[in-house]
Design an enzyme around this catalytic site. Structure first.
Site, short mmCIF file in Angstrom:
data_model
loop_
_atom_site.label_atom_id
_atom_site.label_comp_id
_atom_site.label_asym_id
_atom_site.label_seq_id
_atom_site.Cartn_x
_atom_site.Cartn_y
_atom_site.Cartn_z
N SER A 1 1.10 -1.28 0.17
CA SER A 1 0.12 -0.02 -0.08
C SER A 1 0.97 1.05 0.04
CB SER A 1 -0.79 0.09 1.08
OG SER A 1 -0.05 0.51 2.38
N ASP A 2 0.44 2.43 -0.18
CA ASP A 2 0.95 3.65 0.08
C ASP A 2 0.96 3.86 1.49
OD1 ASP A 2 1.36 6.66 -2.03
OD2 ASP A 2 2.24 5.93 0.02
N TRP A 3 1.55 4.87 2.08
CA TRP A 3 1.42 5.13 3.42
C TRP A 3 -0.11 5.39 3.81
CZ3 TRP A 3 5.19 2.45 1.66
CH2 TRP A 3 6.04 2.08 2.40
#
Ligand code: GLC
Length: 733
Positions: A264-266
């Site tokens: 995931s992105d953060w």
């Protein structure tokens, strides 16, 4: 029996040992097949251990399985250098003193080189530094398509054309991964702006999705064999892209057969069921910090942590779902930290500096050069006034997650002073980019009027002015988190350039930026050199080109519209850009960048693929190997290139293809091949560019697949999208 070696023999033996050591350690990390090992580990893991592998344990690391000696995975940004160490559990830097690195040019510069070999060297060098910093995943490259000149992160990506981005991203990824470090291509997908990035829902057609926004990711997966991919923040058709039924589950994993890890992105994960079922494998950064004051952000509370474990235990989610994730994560480990052959890596060595300098000099684009303003000779009677904040401002700091802490960063002013031993280099700041934190705390003596007055006084007495301006990496500039709010230059530069040009007609603009900008002052300057964000070797590379030591050969990876509304994303009002805060409609559809300019006949200020040289090239004898082709053929375009000027240099032969009288909407032409050729002055070469006809398919939503339209096609050959030397009609049936 005693064996004595004479000095020569001993030297020879030592040399052989040294050579073996070098080859042994520098060999590429060729991971063997570990599928059976993965299965045997999987059998030993408890359900809790499997779930723990699927999410962060800290800002940039995930848990291993200590009981079995399975290592943690350590990640680091970013696409053009290894970011300084971040704290365990918040965004503060850890304050280490062993994490200063080589800052390479940002990827817009790499794309502008139109040189895949350089991209391979770039990726390998960067991967070596990541390996040396003991990182298993490098969070880059970014390949989101340049749709609007306002996007804060365009500087990190590879421009507006899917073919260019696809061709340049593959060798980069292979280079990184030769070091036993996973590249993580990002942000998948449709993250083409920073404004409202974490909520906006993008609506775009299947054709534009497949023909414009996905190709670079598909090339990363199917041609480069990328080991990780990062989901994006935004939504698409009402679902978060990081765990998206169409994007991650169907297209990426089923159709493209991606065998790596979706990270995931953060904070881009939002739902346990979707994350589990739609193919998110590794959840990072949910919430702000995992051990924060409020427990809901705690790592154990991540979507793929206890809520996931609970659904697995209840049988609501079958264990096969977590097993698939764990297989991918273990496969990533065998390719990286569990790979016994992984090299040692290297950092801050001369070879990396040379690569950074080479990419920088080859990526710079000469946009204007009246009266042969550039190159500037190093003449003792010459006085050069270097004016502008970007002559001294660090451009490796800022910009968001891709910011770096370089071992050194040579500023444009330092580079010019080091190169020009005879001419006198004068300097004044000219303008400043507004109150920074420092200025707010300390009353600023950087008064705009006094800076401008000093600049004009200096310009009056100098023979030449080098205006070093442009954008920078602060908020609302070329920076992650939001977009620019104006197309023109900020900080009073436009007025300053006009005032300077009133007192000195010899002004050359060294444009430090990662985006197109408005140029109302274009006629006030004699020359413009687009220099991008160049990293550690910036000043040296700029001096290389300004002095003529290196002849610029970069070509624009995106169009410069004359005015913002000439750009396709801005031609349909706010619903198209930046959206209405909830939804956004990519109404220009497949007509992105030069596709829009060509098809709508809107002349750009500077065109995609454009870039001048200090020499001149003649393209001639342009032909195709046949006049008619079968669908599984390859078209071979031949073009003679001759260097008819006074400098050695390089030219990029570009091949675009269009289909007149098509039964479907199409851009006038699309880049389908290019080749960069280096030529000494007076020499010539025949360049061949091959275009597989399979690459001329269009995406047909009626069959949800690629389709081919027989008939006549136009082959456009030139050295810019708006500089076509010959058009050749061919038929394909
Ligand atoms: C950021 C960026 C992403 C980066 C990650 C970790 O929000 O979108 O590119 O790799 O978080 O810093």
């Amino acid at each position: 029996m005693k064996i004595f070696f004479n000095q020569v023999q001993l030297t020879g033996i030592f040399f052989l040992c040294f050579l073996t050591f070098q080859i042994g350690f520098s060999q590429e990390a060729k991971p063997a097949n570990h599928e059976s090992d993965i299965e045997s580990i999987l059998k030993q893991l408890t359900l809790e251990e499997k779930v723990a592998l699927c999410h962060a344990q800290s800002k940039f690391s995930t848990k291993g399985v200590a009981r079995l000696g399975i290592p943690e995975i350590w990640m680091s940004d970013g696409p053009h250098g290894v970011r300084a160490e971040i704290s365990w559990d918040d965004w503060a830097y850890a304050g280490w003193t062993n994490d200063s690195i080589t800052a390479f040019p940002a990827l817009t510069c790499l794309a502008a080189t139109f040189n895949p070999d350089l991209s391979s060297q770039f990726g390998f060098s960067l991967g070596e530094e990541a390996r040396y910093r003991k990182k298993d995943v490098l969070l880059g490259p970014g390949v989101n398509i340049y749709r609007t000149p306002l996007n804060g992160r365009n500087f990190e990506y590879m421009g507006e054309d899917p073919f260019l981005a696809s061709t340049m991203v593959v060798p980069y990824i292979k280079g990184v991964q030769k070091n036993g470090v996973a590249a993580c291509v990002k942000h998948f997908a449709l993250n083409n702006q920073e404004h409202w990035r974490d909520v906006i829902n993008v609506e775009v057609s299947d054709r534009a999705l497949h023909e414009i926004y996905l190709p670079a990711f598909k090339a990363a997966v199917q041609e480069a064999g990328v080991w990780a991919i990062m989901g994006a923040y935004n939504q698409f058709r009402g679902q978060y892209t990081t765990h998206h039924e169409l994007l991650t589950k169907k297209i990426l994993k089923q159709d493209w057969k991606f065998d790596g890890v979706v990270i995931s992105d953060w904070s881009s994960a939002h739902n346990t069921d979707e994350a589990a079922i739609n193919g998110l494998d590794l959840e990072m950064g949910t919430g702000t910090d995992g051990l924060g004051y409020t427990t809901e952000n705690h790592y154990d509370h991540y979507y793929l942590a206890s809520p996931f474990l609970k659904k697995l235990k209840s049988g609501e989610i079958p264990e096969a779902v977590v097993d698939d994730k764990v297989r991918r994560i273990l496969r990533l480990m065998y390719r990286t930290n569990l790979n016994p052959n992984k090299p040692l890596g290297r950092m801050n060595n001369k070879e990396h500096h040379d690569v950074a300098r080479k990419v920088a000099t080859e990526g710079m684009v000469l946009l204007k050069n009246e009266d042969n303003f550039f190159p500037i000779r190093d003449d003792k009677n010459l006085s050069i006034a270097v004016i502008g904040e970007n002559a001294t401002r660090s451009m490796t700091a800022g910009g968001g997650s891709s910011e770096l802490k370089p071992k050194f960063e040579i500023s444009p002013l330092e580079g010019l002073k080091a190169r020009y031993k005879n001419a006198s280099i004068l300097h004044t700041m000219g303008y400043h980019s507004g109150p920074s934190e420092y200025n707010r705390v300390h009353p600023s003596n950087l008064d705009a009027d006094s800076l401008k007055h000093a600049a004009i006084q200096l310009a009056k007495k100098a023979d030449i002015v080098l205006f070093v301006g442009g954008l920078n990496k602060s908020h609302l500039q070329d920076c992650e988190g939001d977009d620019r709010q104006q197309y023109g230059l900020p900080f009073g530069q436009e007025a300053l350039i006009n005032d300077i040009s009133k007192v000195n007609k010899n002004v050359g603009f060294i444009l430090v930026s990662g985006n197109a900008i408005d140029m109302p002052w274009l006629n006030e300057v004699k020359a413009i050199l687009q220099t991008w964000y160049l990293g550690s070797m910036a000043g040296q590379a700029i001096a290389d080109v300004v002095s003529g030591d290196v002849n610029p050969s970069g070509k624009l990876p995106f169009s410069f519209p004359v005015k913002l509304n000439d750009n396709g994303a801005h031609a349909f009002g706010e619903r198209s850009y930046p959206g209405d805060g909830v939804n956004q409609y990519y109404k220009e559809d497949i007509l992105v960048g030069y596709r829009w300019h060509d098809t709508k006949k809107i002349k750009p200020l500077y065109a995609f693929g454009y870039g001048m040289s200090y020499t001149n090239f003649e393209l001639s004898n342009i032909s195709t190997d046949k006049k008619s082709y079968a669908k599984n053929d390859t078209i071979t375009i031949s073009c003679d290139v001759k260097n008819v000027g006074d400098f050695e240099g390089a030219e990029v032969v570009q091949v675009y293809v269009g289909k007149p009288k098509s039964k479907i909407d199409r851009p006038l032409k699309e880049l389908k091949g290019f080749s960069k050729v280096k030529l000494d002055k007076g020499s010539a070469k025949t360049v061949l560019v091959e275009v597989p006809i399979d690459k001329l398919k269009y995406y047909d939503p009626s069959i949800s697949d690629w389709n081919f339209e027989s008939g006549s096609y136009e082959i456009y050959v030139g050295n810019a999208s708006n500089a076509i030397f010959k058009k050749i009609k061919v038929t394909i049936d």
